[in-house]
Design a protein around this motif. Structure first.
Motif, PDB file in Angstrom:
ATOM      1  N   THR A  70       0.842  -1.194   0.000  1.00 33.09           N
ATOM      2  CA  THR A  70       0.000   0.000   0.000  1.00 33.09           C
ATOM      3  C   THR A  70       0.881   1.250   0.000  1.00 33.09           C
ATOM      4  O   THR A  70       2.063   1.203   0.355  1.00 33.09           O
ATOM      5  CB  THR A  70      -0.915   0.059   1.232  1.00 33.09           C
ATOM      6  N   ALA A  71       0.274   2.374  -0.376  1.00 34.92           N
ATOM      7  CA  ALA A  71       1.015   3.632  -0.383  1.00 34.92           C
ATOM      8  C   ALA A  71       1.533   3.974   1.008  1.00 34.92           C
ATOM      9  O   ALA A  71       2.636   4.515   1.160  1.00 34.92           O
ATOM     10  CB  ALA A  71       0.126   4.756  -0.907  1.00 34.92           C
ATOM     11  N   ALA A  72       0.760   3.642   2.056  1.00 35.24           N
ATOM     12  CA  ALA A  72       1.177   3.952   3.422  1.00 35.24           C
ATOM     13  C   ALA A  72       2.455   3.226   3.786  1.00 35.24           C
ATOM     14  O   ALA A  72       3.348   3.796   4.450  1.00 35.24           O
ATOM     15  CB  ALA A  72       0.063   3.593   4.405  1.00 35.24           C
ATOM     16  N   ARG A  73       2.590   1.978   3.377  1.00 30.48           N
ATOM     17  CA  ARG A  73       3.796   1.209   3.710  1.00 30.48           C
ATOM     18  C   ARG A  73       4.956   1.587   2.789  1.00 30.48           C
ATOM     19  O   ARG A  73       6.100   1.721   3.231  1.00 30.48           O
ATOM     20  CB  ARG A  73       3.510  -0.293   3.608  1.00 30.48           C
ATOM     21  N   LYS A  75       5.494   4.355   1.387  1.00 32.03           N
ATOM     22  CA  LYS A  75       5.964   5.711   1.680  1.00 32.03           C
ATOM     23  C   LYS A  75       7.181   5.686   2.584  1.00 32.03           C
ATOM     24  O   LYS A  75       8.048   6.574   2.522  1.00 32.03           O
ATOM     25  CB  LYS A  75       4.836   6.508   2.327  1.00 32.03           C
ATOM     26  N   GLN A  80       5.927   5.489  -2.601  1.00 30.43           N
ATOM     27  CA  GLN A  80       4.465   5.575  -2.581  1.00 30.43           C
ATOM     28  C   GLN A  80       3.856   5.824  -3.955  1.00 30.43           C
ATOM     29  O   GLN A  80       2.667   5.562  -4.171  1.00 30.43           O
ATOM     30  CB  GLN A  80       4.006   6.665  -1.610  1.00 30.43           C
ATOM     31  N   ASP A  81       4.650   6.330  -4.900  1.00 29.07           N
ATOM     32  CA  ASP A  81       4.157   6.563  -6.255  1.00 29.07           C
ATOM     33  C   ASP A  81       4.302   5.327  -7.153  1.00 29.07           C
ATOM     34  O   ASP A  81       3.971   5.392  -8.346  1.00 29.07           O
ATOM     35  CB  ASP A  81       4.908   7.741  -6.899  1.00 29.07           C
ATOM     36  N   VAL A  83       2.967   2.179  -6.335  1.00 24.43           N
ATOM     37  CA  VAL A  83       2.068   1.130  -5.855  1.00 24.43           C
ATOM     38  C   VAL A  83       1.601   0.227  -6.980  1.00 24.43           C
ATOM     39  O   VAL A  83       1.729  -1.004  -6.915  1.00 24.43           O
ATOM     40  CB  VAL A  83       0.860   1.750  -5.113  1.00 24.43           C
ATOM     41  N   THR A 114      -2.166  -1.568   6.516  1.00 29.79           N
ATOM     42  CA  THR A 114      -1.544  -0.300   6.144  1.00 29.79           C
ATOM     43  C   THR A 114      -0.470   0.130   7.124  1.00 29.79           C
ATOM     44  O   THR A 114       0.389   0.943   6.794  1.00 29.79           O
ATOM     45  CB  THR A 114      -2.599   0.815   6.071  1.00 29.79           C
ATOM     46  N   MET A 132      -6.429   3.363  -0.623  1.00 33.30           N
ATOM     47  CA  MET A 132      -5.127   2.699  -0.647  1.00 33.30           C
ATOM     48  C   MET A 132      -5.254   1.221  -1.033  1.00 33.30           C
ATOM     49  O   MET A 132      -4.482   0.713  -1.860  1.00 33.30           O
ATOM     50  CB  MET A 132      -4.440   2.847   0.704  1.00 33.30           C
TER      51      MET A 132
END
Length: 338
Positions: A70-73, A75, A80-81, A83, A114, A132
């Motif tokens: 996920t973007a949260a992880r 990041k 994050q870009d 995914v 997340t 996400m």
């Protein structure tokens, strides 16, 4: 049309899933703190080797190297870009391995938590969590995953958000929680709670169950808790290879292949239909689990006494479902499936 997982369950009855992701990748050179998902583009041959290790050991399905996708992880690793890219390629590598095999295999797109706490306790909103999970699900779908595989979840709010996201992606899914605190998840969910939760979802999972947690004995007690609720959905059991111990500067799981073979048979007899390993489970464990499932006729549902006699004591006296069992305090903890 039925999902490939459902068709395989109808054919085989009981399926062998894969083992650990992190444990195996660390053995291949992954460094602590690195994101395994980056290996989908940076070391694809090692990711293929991860998948092939499970397939060659006899697994009927394996999870993609996308647990923290996920973007949260991502990041945390300034990715994050990426995914959609990292999840798509993780699934594509799995698709290559499965399509080259001489038997039907299921590629399951791994989706982990997340790492954030959802409202009202934390700051993560339902809408943001859905977004996400949807982004990750789309990448796995584009890569050819047969089914999405939500795992190591602790909070019912996150479970519901993922289910909604998977519906938006138009993907079938399976879901497991981790029961590691006296029979409960970190957020206080019991086996009975999860069995009831899946039946309230507009798009319930094809199968549900438990992964990770503490040891093999504990997860079997949780499986019995699912069965006691009378659910007709296939139950998943992916337990750790024994108990983690700190040996010579690293974490070692003390479960032998023989112990995991006994665990697999007990899990099947307890009512699980998809059986695999989590942290510490290597191909040698899976081979013994495959042999044990194939060579041991089904038996009676095991008692708690038989479980402890064959594979060791429980980590706590309670399975978390008694009226006197207090739910643990909620706390924030980031976890990676090892």
């Amino acid at each position: 049309m039925t999902n490939p997982l459902t068709r395989l369950l109808d054919t085989r009855g009981t399926l062998l899933a894969d083992g650990a992701t992190g444990t195996n990748l660390f053995a291949m050179g992954l460094q602590a703190g690195d994101a395994p998902e980056l290996w989908n583009t940076d070391a694809p041959d090692r990711v293929r080797a991860l998948y092939c290790g499970a397939v060659e050991a006899g697994s009927d399905l394996f999870l993609t190297n996308t647990f923290g996708g996920t973007a949260a992880r991502l990041k945390l690793h300034d990715a994050q870009d990426r995914v959609r890219e990292l999840n798509r390629i993780g699934a594509e590598l799995g698709r290559e391995v499965a399509d080259a095999a001489d038997r039907p295999l299921v590629v399951a797109g791994s989706v982990g938590p997340t790492g954030e706490i959802m409202e009202p306790v934390g700051a993560l909103t339902h809408a943001d969590a859905v977004e996400m999970f949807h982004e990750q699900a789309q990448g796995l779908k584009e890569g050819g995953a047969d089914v999405l595989w939500l795992e190591t979840i602790s909070a019912p709010e996150e479970f519901r958000a993922a289910a909604e996201a998977f519906a938006l992606a138009g993907m079938d899914w399976c879901g497991t929680m981790s029961f590691d605190t006296a029979g409960r998840t970190m957020m206080g969910v019991t086996s009975a709670d999860l069995a009831q939760l899946v039946e309230t979802l507009p798009n319930p999972p094809l199968a549900f169950g438990a992964n990770c947690g503490t040891g093999a004995s504990d997860i079997l007690r949780t499986v019995l808790g699912f069965v006691a609720q009378g659910s007709e959905r296939p139950i998943i059991s992916k337990g750790n290879a024994g108990i983690p111990k700190y040996v010579d500067g690293h974490i070692h799981y003390d479960g032998t292949p023989e112990l995991m073979g006994r665990y697999a048979v007990l899990a099947r007899d307890a009512g699980a239909r998809i059986i695999g390993g989590c942290c510490g489970t290597m191909p040698e464990h899976l081979r013994e689990m495959r042999r044990a499932l194939d060579d041991t006729p089904p038996g009676a549902r095991p008692t708690l006494e038989r479980i402890t006699a064959e594979i060791g004591p429980f980590s706590s006296a309670s399975d978390g479902t008694g009226e006197d069992d207090a739910a643990p305090a909620r706390r924030n903890r980031r976890r990676r499936r090892a």
